[in-house]
Scaffold this active site. Structure first.
Site, PDB file in Angstrom:
ATOM      1  N   ILE A 107       4.241   9.329  -8.463  1.00  0.00           N
ATOM      2  CA  ILE A 107       4.053   9.216  -7.020  1.00  0.00           C
ATOM      3  C   ILE A 107       4.470  10.506  -6.324  1.00  0.00           C
ATOM      4  O   ILE A 107       3.735  11.030  -5.482  1.00  0.00           O
ATOM      5  CB  ILE A 107       4.846   8.010  -6.474  1.00  0.00           C
ATOM      6  CG1 ILE A 107       4.259   6.707  -7.024  1.00  0.00           C
ATOM      7  CG2 ILE A 107       4.834   8.003  -4.948  1.00  0.00           C
ATOM      8  CD1 ILE A 107       5.104   5.477  -6.731  1.00  0.00           C
ATOM      9  N   ILE A 187       9.817   5.842   0.417  1.00  0.00           N
ATOM     10  CA  ILE A 187       8.746   5.000  -0.134  1.00  0.00           C
ATOM     11  C   ILE A 187       9.152   4.443  -1.496  1.00  0.00           C
ATOM     12  O   ILE A 187       8.308   3.997  -2.261  1.00  0.00           O
ATOM     13  CB  ILE A 187       7.414   5.771  -0.251  1.00  0.00           C
ATOM     14  CG1 ILE A 187       7.584   7.058  -1.078  1.00  0.00           C
ATOM     15  CG2 ILE A 187       6.846   6.079   1.131  1.00  0.00           C
ATOM     16  CD1 ILE A 187       6.274   7.764  -1.396  1.00  0.00           C
ATOM     17  N   ARG A 189      12.841   2.558  -2.776  1.00  0.00           N
ATOM     18  CA  ARG A 189      13.566   1.302  -2.635  1.00  0.00           C
ATOM     19  C   ARG A 189      14.597   1.466  -1.522  1.00  0.00           C
ATOM     20  O   ARG A 189      15.181   2.543  -1.358  1.00  0.00           O
ATOM     21  CB  ARG A 189      14.270   0.906  -3.939  1.00  0.00           C
ATOM     22  CG  ARG A 189      13.354   0.392  -5.030  1.00  0.00           C
ATOM     23  CD  ARG A 189      12.785  -0.983  -4.703  1.00  0.00           C
ATOM     24  NE  ARG A 189      12.017  -1.560  -5.799  1.00  0.00           N
ATOM     25  CZ  ARG A 189      10.711  -1.397  -5.957  1.00  0.00           C
ATOM     26  NH1 ARG A 189      10.023  -0.648  -5.102  1.00  0.00           N
ATOM     27  NH2 ARG A 189      10.088  -1.987  -6.969  1.00  0.00           N
ATOM     28  N   ASP A 213       9.262   2.648   4.401  1.00  0.00           N
ATOM     29  CA  ASP A 213       8.418   1.543   3.942  1.00  0.00           C
ATOM     30  C   ASP A 213       9.258   0.498   3.221  1.00  0.00           C
ATOM     31  O   ASP A 213       8.753  -0.562   2.877  1.00  0.00           O
ATOM     32  CB  ASP A 213       7.314   2.060   3.007  1.00  0.00           C
ATOM     33  CG  ASP A 213       6.301   0.976   2.652  1.00  0.00           C
ATOM     34  OD1 ASP A 213       5.926   0.196   3.561  1.00  0.00           O
ATOM     35  OD2 ASP A 213       5.904   0.886   1.479  1.00  0.00           O
ATOM     36  N   GLU A 218      14.685  -7.132   2.766  1.00  0.00           N
ATOM     37  CA  GLU A 218      13.321  -7.110   3.316  1.00  0.00           C
ATOM     38  C   GLU A 218      12.873  -8.539   3.580  1.00  0.00           C
ATOM     39  O   GLU A 218      12.846  -9.336   2.640  1.00  0.00           O
ATOM     40  CB  GLU A 218      12.353  -6.429   2.334  1.00  0.00           C
ATOM     41  CG  GLU A 218      12.622  -4.960   2.165  1.00  0.00           C
ATOM     42  CD  GLU A 218      11.753  -4.301   1.101  1.00  0.00           C
ATOM     43  OE1 GLU A 218      11.781  -3.059   1.006  1.00  0.00           O
ATOM     44  OE2 GLU A 218      11.043  -5.029   0.358  1.00  0.00           O
ATOM     45  N   HIS A 237       6.938  -2.687   3.373  1.00  0.00           N
ATOM     46  CA  HIS A 237       6.811  -2.445   1.927  1.00  0.00           C
ATOM     47  C   HIS A 237       5.345  -2.595   1.494  1.00  0.00           C
ATOM     48  O   HIS A 237       5.005  -3.438   0.660  1.00  0.00           O
ATOM     49  CB  HIS A 237       7.697  -3.402   1.141  1.00  0.00           C
ATOM     50  CG  HIS A 237       8.038  -2.892  -0.233  1.00  0.00           C
ATOM     51  ND1 HIS A 237       9.203  -3.208  -0.880  1.00  0.00           N
ATOM     52  CD2 HIS A 237       7.354  -2.093  -1.094  1.00  0.00           C
ATOM     53  CE1 HIS A 237       9.247  -2.630  -2.065  1.00  0.00           C
ATOM     54  NE2 HIS A 237       8.119  -1.939  -2.222  1.00  0.00           N
ATOM     55  N   ILE A 238       4.498  -1.741   2.049  1.00  0.00           N
ATOM     56  CA  ILE A 238       3.054  -1.845   1.828  1.00  0.00           C
ATOM     57  C   ILE A 238       2.479  -0.616   1.130  1.00  0.00           C
ATOM     58  O   ILE A 238       1.293  -0.324   1.243  1.00  0.00           O
ATOM     59  CB  ILE A 238       2.301  -2.085   3.163  1.00  0.00           C
ATOM     60  CG1 ILE A 238       2.693  -1.045   4.223  1.00  0.00           C
ATOM     61  CG2 ILE A 238       2.564  -3.493   3.664  1.00  0.00           C
ATOM     62  CD1 ILE A 238       1.883  -1.131   5.509  1.00  0.00           C
ATOM     63  N   GLY A 239       3.331   0.077   0.354  1.00  0.00           N
ATOM     64  CA  GLY A 239       2.868   1.286  -0.318  1.00  0.00           C
ATOM     65  C   GLY A 239       1.639   1.076  -1.183  1.00  0.00           C
ATOM     66  O   GLY A 239       0.740   1.913  -1.217  1.00  0.00           O
ATOM     67  N   SER A 240       1.578  -0.043  -1.880  1.00  0.00           N
ATOM     68  CA  SER A 240       0.439  -0.307  -2.773  1.00  0.00           C
ATOM     69  C   SER A 240      -0.534  -1.319  -2.171  1.00  0.00           C
ATOM     70  O   SER A 240      -1.426  -1.804  -2.883  1.00  0.00           O
ATOM     71  CB  SER A 240       0.943  -0.843  -4.117  1.00  0.00           C
ATOM     72  OG  SER A 240       1.559  -2.117  -3.965  1.00  0.00           O
TER      73      SER A 240
END
Length: 271
Positions: A107, A187, A189, A213, A218, A237-240
């Site tokens: 990443i 991005i 944890r 993110d 959460e 938490h929408i990185g993927s």
């Protein structure tokens, strides 16, 4: 396993004597006790490769949004109280700025590829230095010490795995090493950052802003001070989280489960 549910603990493992495989979505496995699972003869897989591109895109999106104050700008543009746009409402430039990447894995390297297109100067810190040809391809300079990266960077982006060594890697001392004009982007944890120290740093203008993110927990409690700060962007938490990537993640998880049930080698097994 999706969003850490169900919790894979000893009670669950004892209740599932025929369990063969735990297939976990995404890259991180910090929510799994690998030694415990192995003691029950359970194998683990994840989906480490498919998430890299989208998560790197998210990192750049947060960098751009925070530098140009897009969320604040949107709120101003749509507010019923807005009568004019102030001419002194300014963001900070990205082109030519220095980006420090902590964690130059799949990443982090993809973030560097994107940052190069924005003509950014790239510093990075990693457990192992990348090959020279890989560094040259993105114009990245290795910093053996994290402190050097923090002191020089206009943007600090976190793309490291959560381990005992990286737990609260960024705390009060590290934040104070950063420029007062610097922006922190996470991005990876939430627990990579000491959130109490981050709140204090943002309130006292030790750093300029943060774009996250990930947080802990959460979602954050609705009265958490991070939610009240103007110089913070938080996404869920929408990185993927794109349709194509989530579909492929599900396919890979199913493939690992089918292989495990058939007694075949498990693709992307976590050892």
């Amino acid at each position: 396993l999706w969003y850490h549910k169900p919790a894979i603990n000893e009670e669950l493992l004892q209740s599932l004597p025929n369990l063969k495989v735990v297939a976990s979505a995404g890259v991180g496995i910090d929510h799994l006790d690998l030694k415990l699972l192995s003691s029950y003869g359970v194998k683990v897989s994840n989906t480490p490769f498919v998430v890299s591109t989208d998560t790197a895109d998210m990192g750049m999106a947060l960098l751009l949004a925070s530098s140009r104050r897009l969320v604040e700008g949107h709120e101003m543009a749509v507010s019923p109280d807005t009568e004019y746009f102030p001419v002194d409402w300014l963001g900070v430039e990205v082109s030519g700025a220095t980006l420090g990447i902590l964690g130059m894995g799949k990443i982090g390297y993809k973030v560097a590829e994107r940052a190069k297109a924005f003509e950014m100067k790239i510093l990075y810190h990693n457990r192992n230095q990348r090959k020279k040809e890989e560094e040259n391809a993105v114009g990245a300079v290795y910093c053996k010490k994290i402190d050097d990266l923090l002191q020089q960077s206009d943007f600090v982006l976190l793309a490291v795995n959560l381990t005992p060594q990286t737990h609260k890697l960024i705390g009060k001392r590290e934040l104070e090493l950063m420029k007062p004009t610097a922006i922190l982007i996470n991005i990876s944890r939430g627990l990579i950052v000491d959130q109490d120290a981050l709140v204090e740093a943002l309130q006292n203008k030790v750093i300029k802003a943060a774009a996250l993110d990930v947080t802990y927990p959460e979602p954050l409690p609705r009265d958490h001070p991070l939610l009240k700060l103007k110089n913070v962007i938080i996404t869920p938490h929408i990185g993927s989280a794109t349709k194509k990537t989530r579909w492929v993640m599900m396919e890979e998880m199913a493939e690992s489960i089918e292989a495990g049930l058939a007694g075949l080698p498990i693709p992307r097994e976590v050892l």
